[in-house]
Design a protein around this motif. Sequence first.
Motif, PDB file in Angstrom:
ATOM      1  N   PHE A  50       5.716   5.386   4.408  1.00  0.00           N
ATOM      2  CA  PHE A  50       4.874   5.274   3.210  1.00  0.00           C
ATOM      3  C   PHE A  50       5.381   6.204   2.111  1.00  0.00           C
ATOM      4  N   ILE A  51       5.818   7.405   2.481  1.00  0.00           N
ATOM      5  CA  ILE A  51       6.323   8.359   1.496  1.00  0.00           C
ATOM      6  C   ILE A  51       7.521   7.771   0.749  1.00  0.00           C
ATOM      7  N   ARG A  52       8.447   7.217   1.487  1.00  0.00           N
ATOM      8  CA  ARG A  52       9.631   6.621   0.848  1.00  0.00           C
ATOM      9  C   ARG A  52       9.227   5.436  -0.040  1.00  0.00           C
ATOM     10  N   TYR A  53       8.286   4.643   0.454  1.00  0.00           N
ATOM     11  CA  TYR A  53       7.800   3.501  -0.323  1.00  0.00           C
ATOM     12  C   TYR A  53       7.143   3.961  -1.618  1.00  0.00           C
ATOM     13  N   ASP A  54       6.328   5.016  -1.542  1.00  0.00           N
ATOM     14  CA  ASP A  54       5.628   5.489  -2.736  1.00  0.00           C
ATOM     15  C   ASP A  54       6.592   6.138  -3.725  1.00  0.00           C
ATOM     16  N   GLN A  55       7.585   6.850  -3.238  1.00  0.00           N
ATOM     17  CA  GLN A  55       8.582   7.424  -4.143  1.00  0.00           C
ATOM     18  C   GLN A  55       9.340   6.306  -4.868  1.00  0.00           C
ATOM     19  N   TRP A  56       9.664   5.235  -4.146  1.00  0.00           N
ATOM     20  CA  TRP A  56      10.326   4.085  -4.770  1.00  0.00           C
ATOM     21  C   TRP A  56       9.423   3.460  -5.829  1.00  0.00           C
TER      22      TRP A  56
ATOM     23  N   PRO B 159     -16.417   8.709 -15.831  1.00  0.00           N
ATOM     24  CA  PRO B 159     -16.188   9.258 -14.489  1.00  0.00           C
ATOM     25  C   PRO B 159     -15.120   8.480 -13.736  1.00  0.00           C
ATOM     26  N   ARG B 160     -14.372   9.189 -12.913  1.00  0.00           N
ATOM     27  CA  ARG B 160     -13.381   8.561 -12.046  1.00  0.00           C
ATOM     28  C   ARG B 160     -14.012   8.319 -10.688  1.00  0.00           C
ATOM     29  N   ARG B 161     -13.670   7.199 -10.057  1.00  0.00           N
ATOM     30  CA  ARG B 161     -14.248   6.909  -8.746  1.00  0.00           C
ATOM     31  C   ARG B 161     -13.734   7.924  -7.714  1.00  0.00           C
ATOM     32  N   PRO B 162     -14.452   8.098  -6.609  1.00  0.00           N
ATOM     33  CA  PRO B 162     -14.036   9.050  -5.579  1.00  0.00           C
ATOM     34  C   PRO B 162     -12.654   8.715  -5.018  1.00  0.00           C
ATOM     35  N   LEU B 163     -11.940   9.734  -4.634  1.00  0.00           N
ATOM     36  CA  LEU B 163     -10.583   9.562  -4.121  1.00  0.00           C
ATOM     37  C   LEU B 163     -10.557   8.671  -2.886  1.00  0.00           C
ATOM     38  N   ARG B 164     -11.568   8.804  -2.028  1.00  0.00           N
ATOM     39  CA  ARG B 164     -11.575   8.055  -0.770  1.00  0.00           C
ATOM     40  C   ARG B 164     -12.280   6.700  -0.876  1.00  0.00           C
ATOM     41  N   SER B 165     -12.325   6.134  -2.055  1.00  0.00           N
ATOM     42  CA  SER B 165     -12.959   4.834  -2.221  1.00  0.00           C
ATOM     43  C   SER B 165     -12.100   3.747  -1.577  1.00  0.00           C
ATOM     44  N   VAL B 166     -12.730   2.643  -1.207  1.00  0.00           N
ATOM     45  CA  VAL B 166     -12.013   1.516  -0.602  1.00  0.00           C
ATOM     46  C   VAL B 166     -10.983   0.960  -1.587  1.00  0.00           C
ATOM     47  N   LYS B 167     -11.363   0.901  -2.855  1.00  0.00           N
ATOM     48  CA  LYS B 167     -10.461   0.360  -3.872  1.00  0.00           C
ATOM     49  C   LYS B 167      -9.181   1.186  -3.957  1.00  0.00           C
ATOM     50  N   THR B 168      -9.318   2.508  -3.971  1.00  0.00           N
ATOM     51  CA  THR B 168      -8.144   3.373  -4.040  1.00  0.00           C
ATOM     52  C   THR B 168      -7.300   3.240  -2.780  1.00  0.00           C
ATOM     53  N   LEU B 169      -7.943   3.174  -1.628  1.00  0.00           N
ATOM     54  CA  LEU B 169      -7.220   3.049  -0.365  1.00  0.00           C
ATOM     55  C   LEU B 169      -6.397   1.763  -0.328  1.00  0.00           C
ATOM     56  N   LEU B 170      -7.016   0.645  -0.684  1.00  0.00           N
ATOM     57  CA  LEU B 170      -6.307  -0.629  -0.651  1.00  0.00           C
ATOM     58  C   LEU B 170      -5.181  -0.670  -1.684  1.00  0.00           C
ATOM     59  N   ALA B 171      -5.449  -0.135  -2.879  1.00  0.00           N
ATOM     60  CA  ALA B 171      -4.415  -0.108  -3.919  1.00  0.00           C
ATOM     61  C   ALA B 171      -3.256   0.787  -3.502  1.00  0.00           C
ATOM     62  N   GLY B 172      -3.583   1.934  -2.888  1.00  0.00           N
ATOM     63  CA  GLY B 172      -2.531   2.842  -2.444  1.00  0.00           C
ATOM     64  C   GLY B 172      -1.580   2.189  -1.463  1.00  0.00           C
ATOM     65  N   LEU B 173      -2.100   1.258  -0.675  1.00  0.00           N
ATOM     66  CA  LEU B 173      -1.272   0.596   0.333  1.00  0.00           C
ATOM     67  C   LEU B 173      -0.541  -0.625  -0.215  1.00  0.00           C
ATOM     68  N   PHE B 174      -1.215  -1.396  -1.099  1.00  0.00           N
ATOM     69  CA  PHE B 174      -0.688  -2.719  -1.431  1.00  0.00           C
ATOM     70  C   PHE B 174      -0.347  -2.942  -2.905  1.00  0.00           C
ATOM     71  N   ALA B 175      -0.856  -2.115  -3.813  1.00  0.00           N
ATOM     72  CA  ALA B 175      -0.609  -2.346  -5.240  1.00  0.00           C
ATOM     73  C   ALA B 175       0.845  -2.032  -5.596  1.00  0.00           C
TER      74      ALA B 175
END
Length: 405
Positions: free
Chosen positions: A159-165, A65-81
């Motif tokens: 954030f969009i530009r950062y994620d595309q990069w 199983p994949r963890r929920p999309l709105r998990s804390v781990k996904t949120l933090l990784a989306g911002l800082f990973a």
Amino acid sequence: MRILWILPYSPWPATSGGKTRQFHLLRSLAARGHQITLLLHDKHPVTPADRQVLEAFLEQLIVLPRRPLRSVKTLLAGLFAPYPLLASVNGLSGELQDTFEWLLGEQWDVVQIEHSYTFQPYEDALARNAQPFVLTEHNVESALGAATYDRLPRWALPFIRYDQWRYARWERRVMRQATQVVAVTESDAEVLEKIAGKRVPVVVNGVDCDHFAKARPDPASRRVLFLGNYEYAPNVDAIEWALDEILPKVWARCPDARMSVCGFGMPASWRTRWPDPRIEWQGFVPDLLALQSSSSVFLAPLRHGGGSKLKVLEALAAGLPLASTAQGVSGLDLVEGLDYLGGQTATALADAVVRLLQFPEAAAPMGEAGRAYVRRAHDWSVAASQLEQVYASLAPVKHKEPACV
């Protein structure tokens, strides 16, 4: 060959083009004698009935199983990973990493990974074991985000530009490690070759041509058909554009035309947003033959996306006359005016639909030309043969010696 095939979703039920591709390629390869273990990292549970369908042709099926999309781990990784958002959503799973490491203890002739955004959990183990692998990329993901990002608020632009990069860097990182990268269209292959730094062969999207040959479109029905998975932003954009701008122009000249909207993930709010009784809300239709045989035209008003569109290939295989944007027929060797009618604006697409509805004697040969093209170039047997050629080009795997006792 023994093949380890890795997916971020179950290929059955085939509710999207990507799932349809996976299901038919896996089944075709199994029918040719290959032994396949399928590792799924899925956000949805696989039901016993769906598992039974898959296990009928697989050597082994492993579902995590994949963890929920709105998990804390996904949120933090989306911002800082350092990984792009999609790679964080589909990765950072200790259980998946451990399972993959365990699987690499066995001998595989081919390890096949679908989509660069799934790669993160496998990177370290592949490197430690010096394991060659094939990466199939269905789109040029770093260039695909317009339909998704356009729906985010303006304040999210940094954030969009950062994620595309991040995705452009990630794409290069993954593809440079792959033994072989595979594309689904020639145009995508040209772009991916520059990213991967190596030749990229094509394994086309396909169709079960024998199945869709049974369809017989009905020009008298005046039904325009669209099909899509509405969890995929380019399909949402397409149907919104069609119902807001294209169909009103069609109805001004063909008031008896109907628009049939079918596919997985359809929002209930759409019935309220577009209450016109000439719109038929079909939802997910497991077998399209009856609907295709009661339709006159297939409309593909796609403005975003990549690869080739299975929905379009299936419509062509069914002999449905096609009205499409250039994006809708991307990756297909079709001639506008002979195999389909094209348009890039709402007015041009409405004109194409009206012409196909009003002149069925010209539309029918166009539909049959499309059917012949798909049988020639896009039957699943063609795709499976292309993939086997990719496997044959890989260096033979040296089998591990059994440990001494």
